[in-house]
Design a protein around this motif. Structure first.
Motif, short mmCIF file in Angstrom:
data_model
loop_
_atom_site.label_atom_id
_atom_site.label_comp_id
_atom_site.label_asym_id
_atom_site.label_seq_id
_atom_site.Cartn_x
_atom_site.Cartn_y
_atom_site.Cartn_z
N GLY A 167 0.72 -1.08 0.09
CA GLY A 167 0.04 -0.08 -0.13
C GLY A 167 0.79 1.26 0.16
N HIS A 168 0.39 2.39 -0.73
CA HIS A 168 0.99 3.51 -0.63
C HIS A 168 2.33 3.29 -1.40
CE1 HIS A 168 0.82 7.86 -0.21
NE2 HIS A 168 1.89 7.87 0.62
N SER A 169 3.53 3.73 -0.68
CA SER A 169 4.87 3.54 -1.31
C SER A 169 5.47 2.52 -0.71
CB SER A 169 5.88 4.80 -1.25
OG SER A 169 4.96 5.82 -2.04
N ALA A 206 5.99 11.67 6.94
CA ALA A 206 5.49 10.74 7.85
C ALA A 206 4.75 9.65 7.04
CB ALA A 206 4.20 11.47 8.56
N ASP A 207 4.62 9.89 5.89
CA ASP A 207 3.87 8.51 5.00
C ASP A 207 5.07 7.68 4.28
OD1 ASP A 207 4.21 11.10 3.56
OD2 ASP A 207 3.16 10.08 1.79
N HIS A 208 6.28 7.94 4.84
CA HIS A 208 7.50 7.42 4.42
C HIS A 208 8.31 6.74 5.39
CE1 HIS A 208 6.58 8.25 -0.02
NE2 HIS A 208 5.90 9.14 0.62
N VAL A 209 8.70 7.52 6.31
CA VAL A 209 9.17 7.21 7.91
C VAL A 209 8.45 6.13 8.29
CG1 VAL A 209 10.08 8.00 9.90
CG2 VAL A 209 10.59 9.42 7.78
N GLY A 212 10.73 7.09 -4.97
CA GLY A 212 10.30 7.62 -3.69
C GLY A 212 9.28 8.85 -4.21
N ASP A 213 9.13 9.86 -3.51
CA ASP A 213 8.04 11.17 -4.01
C ASP A 213 8.87 11.96 -4.77
OD1 ASP A 213 6.22 9.79 -2.55
OD2 ASP A 213 5.90 11.54 -0.98
N THR A 214 8.42 11.99 -6.03
CA THR A 214 9.33 13.12 -7.02
C THR A 214 8.42 13.76 -7.86
OG1 THR A 214 11.22 13.35 -7.95
CG2 THR A 214 10.16 11.23 -8.54
N MET A 252 2.72 3.65 -7.69
CA MET A 252 2.46 3.83 -6.27
C MET A 252 2.13 4.98 -6.02
SD MET A 252 6.61 3.91 -5.08
CE MET A 252 7.63 5.16 -5.43
N HIS A 253 1.93 5.31 -4.54
CA HIS A 253 1.43 6.68 -4.17
C HIS A 253 0.21 7.18 -4.76
CE1 HIS A 253 2.23 10.62 -2.03
NE2 HIS A 253 3.32 10.11 -1.28
N TYR A 254 -0.88 6.25 -4.82
CA TYR A 254 -2.09 6.60 -5.58
C TYR A 254 -3.19 6.04 -4.77
CZ TYR A 254 -2.59 2.15 -7.68
OH TYR A 254 -2.55 0.79 -7.83
N THR A 291 12.97 6.48 1.93
CA THR A 291 13.29 7.55 0.89
C THR A 291 13.48 9.21 1.21
OG1 THR A 291 10.89 7.77 0.18
CG2 THR A 291 12.47 6.26 -0.94
N HIS A 292 12.62 9.39 2.14
CA HIS A 292 12.58 11.03 2.64
C HIS A 292 11.90 10.96 4.10
CE1 HIS A 292 8.94 10.66 0.41
NE2 HIS A 292 8.37 11.67 0.88
N GLY A 293 11.64 12.11 4.63
CA GLY A 293 11.59 12.35 5.94
C GLY A 293 9.78 12.42 6.21
MN MN Z 1 4.40 10.72 0.39
#
Ligand code: MN
Ligand code: NI
Length: 229
Positions: free
Chosen positions: A9-11, A53-56, A140-142, A189-191, A49-51
């Motif tokens: 789910g998500h990323s 909250a939906d990734h940490v 990641g998110d980009t 992802m991320h959708y 990938t980055h800081g």
């Molecule tokens: Mn995100």
């Protein structure tokens, strides 16, 4: 050794490779799409990938429970140590390191990286994992960036790209990204995690098949896919 990938789910992805279980961006608590909880997931390695909250996500809790090695950029690893984690490995953009399960390389990503408590999370990153199933790129998110061409020159088996729009690339820019990256397989992802990033995934898949050389794969939540060489 075989390599498998499961979308959680998500990323969030769980990859089993080199005999180890690797979690990428482990976001379970507060994730409406999560099908497993943070206290039941297994991990030997966690890569962030980055800081945001939906990734940490649940990294700190999972790492404390499992003892998993946490890999991320220097600033995020510094923060993880302040949360009490000791089994950590800092890296940064452009650097690669051969671990016992795979080689990990961090790439650029165009996004933010502030940590949940407002701390500086350095620069956001993408990940290239070199496995026995080839090179797997997690963007990641980009937003779209032209240097994806350079990443594609490495020869990608698989690219996982955000397509949700608003915070990241949307479906249209993802098609341009795929043309630069030229992976064999592409995963969205991320959708659909929240209404703001809802997308018509079948329409996206049809456009990928019609306009690019990559094969779109829409993973089923929680179902492992074997990645062949
Ligand atoms: Mn995100
Ligand atoms: Ni983000």
């Amino acid at each position: 050794m075989a390599t498998s990938l499961t979308w959680l789910g998500h990323s969030t992805f769980q990859i089993v490779t080199g005999g180890k279980t690797v979690l990428i961006d482990p976001f379970f608590t507060g994730n409406p799409a999560a099908t497993v909880s943070a206290d039941e997931v297994t991990a030997d390695v966690i890569i962030v990938t980055h800081g945001h909250a939906d990734h940490v996500g649940d990294t700190v809790d999972i790492a404390k429970r499992t003892g998993a090695l946490v890999i991320s950029n220097f600033e995020i690893i510094d923060w993880m140590q302040k949360q009490g984690l000791t089994n950590v490995h800092p890296m940064h953009i452009g650097g690669s390191h051969k671990f016992d399960f795979a080689t990990v390389k961090l790439t650029i990503a165009h996004h933010g990286s502030m940590l949940p408590d407002g701390s500086n999370g350095g620069s956001p990153t993408g990940i290239i994992l070199t496995t026995d199933a080839g090179k797997l790129y997690f963007a990641g998110d980009t937003g779209l960036f032209y240097d994806m061409k350079l990443i594609g020159e490495e020869g990608l088996s698989l690219a996982a790209l955000p397509i949700g729009n608003n915070f990241t690339m949307g479906p249209e820019d993802s098609l341009r990204a795929i043309k630069l990256l030229e992976p064999t397989w592409v995963l969205p992802m991320h959708y659909n995690t929240w209404p703001l990033i809802e997308q018509d995934i079948n329409a996206w898949s049809e456009q990928v098949a019609a306009q690019t050389s990559a094969k779109p794969v829409i993973p089923t939540l929680g179902e492992a896919m074997e990645l062949g060489q």
